[in-house]
Scaffold this motif. Structure first.
Motif, PDB file in Angstrom:
ATOM      1  N   CYS A 210     -20.488  49.137   3.141  1.00 36.26           N
ATOM      2  CA  CYS A 210     -21.832  49.062   3.705  1.00 36.26           C
ATOM      3  C   CYS A 210     -21.902  49.881   4.993  1.00 36.26           C
ATOM      4  O   CYS A 210     -21.061  49.709   5.876  1.00 36.26           O
ATOM      5  CB  CYS A 210     -22.175  47.600   4.006  1.00 36.26           C
TER       6      CYS A 210
ATOM      7  N   CYS B 148     -22.652  47.102   8.067  1.00 37.73           N
ATOM      8  CA  CYS B 148     -21.689  46.095   8.533  1.00 37.73           C
ATOM      9  C   CYS B 148     -20.269  46.406   8.092  1.00 37.73           C
ATOM     10  O   CYS B 148     -19.339  45.700   8.482  1.00 37.73           O
ATOM     11  CB  CYS B 148     -22.100  44.702   8.070  1.00 37.73           C
TER      12      CYS B 148
ATOM     13  N   CYS C  19     -24.873  44.964   0.254  1.00 38.85           N
ATOM     14  CA  CYS C  19     -23.628  44.266   0.570  1.00 38.85           C
ATOM     15  C   CYS C  19     -23.882  42.780   0.363  1.00 38.85           C
ATOM     16  O   CYS C  19     -24.936  42.274   0.738  1.00 38.85           O
ATOM     17  CB  CYS C  19     -23.157  44.590   1.989  1.00 38.85           C
TER      18      CYS C  19
ATOM     19  N   ASN D 235     -24.257  40.356   3.789  1.00 43.84           N
ATOM     20  CA  ASN D 235     -25.449  40.428   4.657  1.00 43.84           C
ATOM     21  C   ASN D 235     -26.680  40.979   3.966  1.00 43.84           C
ATOM     22  O   ASN D 235     -27.722  41.157   4.605  1.00 43.84           O
ATOM     23  CB  ASN D 235     -25.130  41.284   5.887  1.00 43.84           C
TER      24      ASN D 235
ATOM     25  N   HIS E 254     -27.502  43.903   3.133  1.00 47.93           N
ATOM     26  CA  HIS E 254     -28.012  45.196   3.604  1.00 47.93           C
ATOM     27  C   HIS E 254     -28.177  46.104   2.394  1.00 47.93           C
ATOM     28  O   HIS E 254     -27.250  46.246   1.595  1.00 47.93           O
ATOM     29  CB  HIS E 254     -27.026  45.856   4.576  1.00 47.93           C
TER      30      HIS E 254
HETATM   31 ZN   LIG Z   1     -23.808  45.065   5.168  1.00 49.76          ZN
END
Ligand SMILES: [Zn+2]
Ligand SMILES: [Zn+2]
Ligand SMILES: [Zn+2]
Length: 343
Positions: A91, A94, A180, A183, A185
Motif C-alpha cells: 500500500c 501505509c 489494503c 486500513n 486504502h
Molecule cells: Zn494502506
C-alpha cells in the motif's frame, strides 16, 4: 535504497565494520555462518505482513532484535551479500503488504462484472457466448442446432469476455484496483509500492577478514574469561553527560576494601592492521572521558597503524599491541594493572 546503503558502507569502511564486529547479534550470525558457510537466510512474509527471517531468528535465539534490519545493516557493512528474491506490492499510504485486488469495468469502474466464455462449434465454425450455446442442461450450437457433447472435440473456448452488469459494457480485459486490508486504502496498480525482498549469505570476498575479526574478538574475550574475570562483551556504560557509550569489552571488578567501589576497565579491540580513520580514536577518547572508567584502553593486533600513532599519543590513549591477539592480551594482562584483581 540498498545500493546507496552499500556505497555508504564502503565509504566509512573500517569504522562501519568495527561497529558490526562489536555488535553481539551480528557476531552470533557471523559465527554461525563461519560454521555453515553455504547457509542462506531466506525471507518469509507472515500473515501479519511482517517480513521474517526464521533461520536468522533461530540463530539469534531470544535476542530482541529486528532480524531483517540487522541483516540489512550487515550487508551495508560488507559482511553479508544480499540477493533480490521478490518485489512485494504494498500500500502506498501505509506500507501494508496485505493487499486485495478488485476486477473492475474499465468504463464505469464497478466491480459488478460477469465473465463469459466465447464458444466455437468446430464443425460449423459458429462463435458465440456461453449463454447462446446453453439450452438448459444441454449445449446446442445456435447456428446449426447440433447437440454438442464433447468439450475440446466438438466445441472449445476461443476467448473470454466480460460484461458489466451496471453499464452493460463488454470488454476483454477488466481494469484492476487494490485496497489494503488493514486500513482499506484504495489505489491503482500504478501507485502500488514495490518492496524489494532479499535473501542473505556470507560475503565470500570478506570471509578471511570476517574469520580474523570474529576469531580475534572471541579470543580476546575468552583470554580474559580464562583468567577468571567477568567480561561483559560488548557492554554500554553511562557517562557523566548522561549518554551511554558502548565498549567491546568491559571488565567489572568487585568492591575492594572498606570504602572501595566497583572498578571498571573499558576496552575496545582494534583487530586488524587496516587503515583506521582518526574518528575511531577521537570517539574512543571522548567516550573514555565521559565514562571515566578506572582504565580505558585499546587492544591492537598486530599494532596501531603508524599514521594514527601521533594522534593516538596526543589524545593520551593507551594501547596494548602484539603480533597475535594472544600476545596483545598478555601485554594487557601484565601492564594494564588488572593483575591486582586476579586471584
Ligand atoms: Zn494502506
Ligand atoms: Zn460498467
Ligand atoms: Zn454449429
Amino acid at each position: 535504497l540498498t545500493v546507496t546503503k552499500q556505497i555508504e558502507g564502503k565509504k566509512t569502511g573500517k569504522q562501519e565494520n568495527s561497529g558490526i564486529y562489536s555488535n553481539r547479534e551480528a557476531r552470533k550470525i557471523l559465527e554461525y555462518l563461519l560454521e555453515h558457510p553455504s547457509a542462506v537466510f531466506a525471507h518469509n512474509v507472515l500473515p501479519s505482513d511482517d517480513v521474517a527471517y526464521p533461520q536468522a531468528e533461530a540463530v539469534l535465539g531470544d535476542a530482541k532484535v529486528d532480524a531483517a534490519q540487522l541483516l540489512a545493516d550487515m550487508t551495508s557493512a560488507g559482511v553479508l551479500s544480499s540477493q533480490l528474491v521478490d518485489k512485494a506490492p504494498a500500500c502506498p499510504q501505509c506500507g501494508s503488504k496485505q493487499i486485495s485486488t478488485r476486477y473492475l469495468c474499465p468504463q464505469c469502474s464497478t466491480y459488478d462484472i460477469r465473465r463469459t466464455y466465447l464458444y466455437e462449434h468446430l464443425k460449423c465454425g459458429k462463435v458465440g457466448n456461453e449463454e447462446s450455446f446453453k439450452k438448459g442442461e444441454q449445449v446446442i450450437c445456435p447456428k446449426c442446432q447440433s447437440v454438442l457433447h464433447n468439450f475440446g472435440e466438438e466445441y472449445r473456448v476461443v476467448g473470454v469476455w466480460y460484461e458489466c452488469n451496471n453499464c452493460k459494457n463488454s470488454f476483454n480485459n477488466p481494469s484492476h484496483s487494490h485496497f489494503c486490508r488493514p486500513n482499506n486504502h484504495k489505489f491503482s496498480p500504478d501507485l502500488a509500492s514495490l518492496i524489494p525482498l532479499f535473501q542473505y549469505q556470507l560475503n565470500r570476498n570478506e570471509i578471511e577478514n570476517i574469520r580474523r575479526e570474529i576469531l580475534v574478538y572471541s579470543e580476546a574475550v575468552a583470554y580474559l574469561e580464562n583468567l577468571g574475570l567477568t567480561v561483559l562483551a560488548p557492554h554500554s556504560l553511562k557517562g557523566k553527560s548522561g549518554a551511554t557509550h558502548r565498549f567491546d569489552m568491559v571488565l567489572v571488578f568487585p568492591k575492594k576494601g572498606w570504602r572501595g567501589e566497583e572498578t571498571t576497565f573499558a576496552v575496545d579491540v582494534l583487530p586488524s592492521s587496516l587503515a583506521v580513520e582518526s574518528d575511531v580514536f577521537k570517539n574512543f577518547a571522548a567516550k573514555a572521558r565521559d565514562v571515566k572508567p578506572a582504565k580505558a584502553c585499546m587492544i591492537a593486533v598486530p599494532m596501531l597503524p603508524s599514521d594514527a600513532r601521533s594522534l593516538f599519543e596526543d589524545l593520551k590513549l593507551t594501547a596494548f599491541e602484539g603480533p597475535t591477539i594472544r600476545e596483545a592480551m598478555q601485554a594487557f594482562q601484565s601492564k594494564s594493572g588488572i593483575s591486582a584483581y586476579i586471584s
